[in-house]
Design a protein around this motif. Structure first.
Motif, PDB file in Angstrom:
ATOM      1  N   THR A 193      11.784  26.825   4.599  1.00 56.95           N
ATOM      2  CA  THR A 193      11.810  28.213   4.148  1.00 56.95           C
ATOM      3  C   THR A 193      12.202  28.287   2.681  1.00 56.95           C
ATOM      4  O   THR A 193      11.627  29.059   1.908  1.00 56.95           O
ATOM      5  CB  THR A 193      12.780  29.048   5.010  1.00 56.95           C
ATOM      6  N   VAL A 194      13.172  27.469   2.279  1.00 56.26           N
ATOM      7  CA  VAL A 194      13.588  27.450   0.871  1.00 56.26           C
ATOM      8  C   VAL A 194      12.429  26.983  -0.003  1.00 56.26           C
ATOM      9  O   VAL A 194      12.141  27.580  -1.043  1.00 56.26           O
ATOM     10  CB  VAL A 194      14.828  26.549   0.663  1.00 56.26           C
ATOM     11  N   LYS A 195      11.738  25.934   0.427  1.00 51.07           N
ATOM     12  CA  LYS A 195      10.588  25.437  -0.341  1.00 51.07           C
ATOM     13  C   LYS A 195       9.498  26.501  -0.424  1.00 51.07           C
ATOM     14  O   LYS A 195       8.886  26.687  -1.481  1.00 51.07           O
ATOM     15  CB  LYS A 195      10.036  24.164   0.299  1.00 51.07           C
ATOM     16  N   SER A 196       9.263  27.202   0.669  1.00 47.22           N
ATOM     17  CA  SER A 196       8.255  28.258   0.689  1.00 47.22           C
ATOM     18  C   SER A 196       8.636  29.384  -0.269  1.00 47.22           C
ATOM     19  O   SER A 196       7.796  29.883  -1.036  1.00 47.22           O
ATOM     20  CB  SER A 196       8.108  28.797   2.114  1.00 47.22           C
ATOM     21  N   ARG A 197       9.898  29.794  -0.251  1.00 47.08           N
ATOM     22  CA  ARG A 197      10.354  30.849  -1.157  1.00 47.08           C
ATOM     23  C   ARG A 197      10.265  30.383  -2.610  1.00 47.08           C
ATOM     24  O   ARG A 197       9.915  31.161  -3.499  1.00 47.08           O
ATOM     25  CB  ARG A 197      11.784  31.271  -0.820  1.00 47.08           C
TER      26      ARG A 197
END
Length: 183
Positions: free
Chosen positions: A159-163
């Motif tokens: 999720t952090v990478k996606s954001r």
């Protein structure tokens, strides 16, 4: 640089001395992060003070599962989000937009931004939605690893990478618009 005694703090240490050391080392980071999230000088002052009061009370309970910086920034994030959710701030913020306040002298934060070569880039970062802004600030400004950001925000690393990807994509769009239209 982390101090080893923070990981294994016991009741034999002078909490006042440790707190002074924490404030000296991380005070600017905590204040800046609170300002990035709230966009208010007065709120950043209050939140920074609350973070260090909370840290002072919880010094002996720090388990060392994260860095001290992550611990303090997590407290700052939670305090900032609670501040932004409060009904009082929504009313005051609206009032400030209708009747703007004048500052007698520039703040340290304003002086710092004026000196940064990338001030216009940070202006674009501040336009991002909070979820995207947080990951950019924690990664680029504070130099935190994806794993550390994920733990701090209580998200998966994916999720952090996606954001992070969406934030970079949005930043590219903003910069492209600025170049094309002179916005």
């Amino acid at each position: 640089m982390e101090r080893p005694y923070w990981v294994s703090l016991t009741s034999g240490y002078d909490r006042n001395e440790v707190l002074t050391d924490l404030m000296r080392q991380y005070g600017d980071d905590v204040w800046n992060f609170a300002f990035f999230l709230t966009r208010r000088f007065d709120a950043a002052d209050d939140i920074c003070q609350e973070v260090f009061i909370m840290a002072f009370k919880g010094l002996y309970s720090f388990r060392g599962e994260s860095s001290v910086k992550s611990w303090l920034l997590t407290i700052a994030r939670n305090k900032s989000l609670n501040y932004l959710k409060s009904a009082f701030i929504r009313k005051v913020t609206l009032l400030d937009k209708v009747i703007p306040r004048e500052r007698a002298s520039p703040s340290a934060e304003a002086v710092m931004f004026d000196r940064l070569e990338s001030a216009e880039l940070w202006d674009h970062v501040m336009q991002l939605p909070r979820k995207l802004k947080e990951v950019i600030i924690l990664d680029y400004h504070y130099g935190m690893a994806i794993k550390e950001i994920a733990a701090m925000l209580q998200l998966s690393e994916g999720t952090v990478k996606s954001r992070m990807f969406r934030a970079k994509q949005r930043m590219s769009e903003l910069l492209k618009e600025e170049r094309e239209y002179g916005i």
